[in-house]
Design an enzyme around this catalytic site. Sequence first.
Site, mmCIF file in Angstrom:
data_model
loop_
_atom_site.group_PDB
_atom_site.id
_atom_site.type_symbol
_atom_site.label_atom_id
_atom_site.label_comp_id
_atom_site.label_asym_id
_atom_site.label_seq_id
_atom_site.Cartn_x
_atom_site.Cartn_y
_atom_site.Cartn_z
ATOM 1 N N GLU A 1 -6.454 14.999 9.102
ATOM 2 C CA GLU A 1 -5.482 16.204 9.448
ATOM 3 C C GLU A 1 -5.600 16.409 10.997
ATOM 4 O O GLU A 1 -4.660 16.635 11.714
ATOM 5 C CB GLU A 1 -5.975 17.463 8.634
ATOM 6 N N TYR B 1 -8.042 22.215 0.661
ATOM 7 C CA TYR B 1 -8.175 22.809 -0.715
ATOM 8 C C TYR B 1 -9.627 22.435 -1.127
ATOM 9 O O TYR B 1 -10.145 22.849 -2.076
ATOM 10 C CB TYR B 1 -7.154 22.270 -1.768
ATOM 11 N N GLY B 2 -10.119 20.900 -0.793
ATOM 12 C CA GLY B 2 -11.054 20.281 -1.232
ATOM 13 C C GLY B 2 -12.296 20.812 -1.477
ATOM 14 O O GLY B 2 -13.369 20.523 -2.071
ATOM 15 N N ASP C 1 1.440 18.984 -2.323
ATOM 16 C CA ASP C 1 0.045 18.656 -1.781
ATOM 17 C C ASP C 1 -0.501 19.792 -0.897
ATOM 18 O O ASP C 1 0.113 20.856 -0.481
ATOM 19 C CB ASP C 1 -0.034 17.399 -0.807
ATOM 20 N N SER C 2 -1.941 20.029 -0.687
ATOM 21 C CA SER C 2 -2.388 21.219 0.126
ATOM 22 C C SER C 2 -2.009 20.843 1.599
ATOM 23 O O SER C 2 -1.892 21.777 2.350
ATOM 24 C CB SER C 2 -3.998 20.942 0.248
ATOM 25 N N CYS D 1 -1.946 15.794 -5.365
ATOM 26 C CA CYS D 1 -3.164 16.301 -4.621
ATOM 27 C C CYS D 1 -4.163 15.957 -5.850
ATOM 28 O O CYS D 1 -3.959 16.784 -6.822
ATOM 29 C CB CYS D 1 -3.021 17.734 -4.247
ATOM 30 N N ASN D 2 -5.102 15.303 -5.621
ATOM 31 C CA ASN D 2 -6.249 15.057 -6.592
ATOM 32 C C ASN D 2 -7.104 16.463 -6.765
ATOM 33 O O ASN D 2 -7.354 16.668 -7.961
ATOM 34 C CB ASN D 2 -7.108 14.128 -6.096
ATOM 35 N N THR D 3 -7.095 17.127 -5.496
ATOM 36 C CA THR D 3 -7.922 18.467 -5.954
ATOM 37 C C THR D 3 -7.369 19.420 -6.688
ATOM 38 O O THR D 3 -7.897 20.019 -7.759
ATOM 39 C CB THR D 3 -8.276 19.032 -4.500
ATOM 40 N N CYS E 1 -7.893 10.610 -2.984
ATOM 41 C CA CYS E 1 -7.629 11.593 -2.401
ATOM 42 C C CYS E 1 -6.342 11.289 -1.590
ATOM 43 O O CYS E 1 -6.359 10.006 -1.015
ATOM 44 C CB CYS E 1 -8.492 12.341 -1.155
ATOM 45 N N THR E 2 -5.169 12.048 -1.520
ATOM 46 C CA THR E 2 -3.993 11.393 -1.022
ATOM 47 C C THR E 2 -4.080 11.372 0.627
ATOM 48 O O THR E 2 -2.972 10.730 1.197
ATOM 49 C CB THR E 2 -2.804 12.362 -1.371
ATOM 50 N N HIS E 3 -5.125 11.833 1.272
ATOM 51 C CA HIS E 3 -5.312 11.850 2.708
ATOM 52 C C HIS E 3 -5.714 10.433 3.011
ATOM 53 O O HIS E 3 -5.612 9.985 4.219
ATOM 54 C CB HIS E 3 -6.139 12.814 3.360
HETATM 55 N N1 DGL Z 1 -5.052 15.541 -0.287
HETATM 56 C C1 DGL Z 1 -5.909 16.470 -1.111
HETATM 57 C C2 DGL Z 1 -6.336 15.466 -2.481
HETATM 58 O O1 DGL Z 1 -5.696 14.394 -2.684
HETATM 59 C C3 DGL Z 1 -7.000 17.115 -0.542
HETATM 60 C C4 DGL Z 1 -6.972 17.513 0.582
HETATM 61 C C5 DGL Z 1 -7.654 18.878 0.816
HETATM 62 O O2 DGL Z 1 -8.910 18.984 0.714
HETATM 63 O O3 DGL Z 1 -6.953 19.670 1.086
HETATM 64 O O4 DGL Z 1 -7.341 15.819 -3.030
#
Ligand code: DGL
Length: 274
Positions: free
Chosen positions: A158, A42-43, A10-11, A73-75, A192-194
Amino acid sequence: MISKPIGVFDSGYGGLTILKEMVSVLPQFDFVYMGDNARAPYGTKSFETIYEYTLQCVQWFFDQGCPLVILACNTASAKALRTIQQKDLPLIDTNKRVLGVIRPTSEVIGNFTQTGHVAVLGTTGTVESGSYLIEISKFFPEINVSQEACPEWVSIVENNQIESPEADYYVKKHIDNILTSDKKIDTLLLACTHYPLLQEVIKKHIPENISIISQGNIVAQSLKNYLEKHRNIAEICSKQGKRHYFTTGNATDFNNHASLFFGSEIKANQLFLG
Ligand code: DGL
């Protein structure tokens, strides 16, 4: 070091919400987690940057001996997975596998909705890629999918501001936007995994008949099915129930924060990508 672990990427911290479920469904397998915290989020980054960073991290996992890497990570799944699978893997090693989180989620999302109206909440990168619209329409063409980018949510998580007035404000703002855009929505996908960490705040702003779907269990079950179907990959993966954690950021910060996502203590090592 573990010989042939499954890599989970993940990011930053978000993928730990997925790893937690993987470990519970596949406790015998070894896992290596890596969060690219130094370069998160990353998003909000461009396609080229996300692809470049993700490929570099995938290569790192291969260097650790991972036969299989999950982009938790979805992104990264939206912006880098397909190019890595189609262009890079044939050149790097045809025996290695890289999987993402968008397809397994899209395969089952239709089973959660009664009205056939689903909302996808994700980063700007995930929403702009249109990946969920494309994937869900393959499995459930009759489902109406609305999307909302929630760019502030990752930094709120975060920065550990889940209980702050800002969290309330930005959660309400995006929930109101999406629910107003389609009054028949009965399913909110946290793409988004967050975002699972904001679940309690989200609950405060939605009616009781709307369900919130997190990806952890979905992705873990899908990995289990994949390993049952692909015995050749499952057999290569090492199985001593070990886990190692790495971050490109500061290890102490990572350890202090990671238990929030993982549910138990973690001791990570810092790594420097060349
Ligand atoms: N956790 C990441 C996701 O599932 C995104 C977090 C990020 O923006 O870095 O998309």
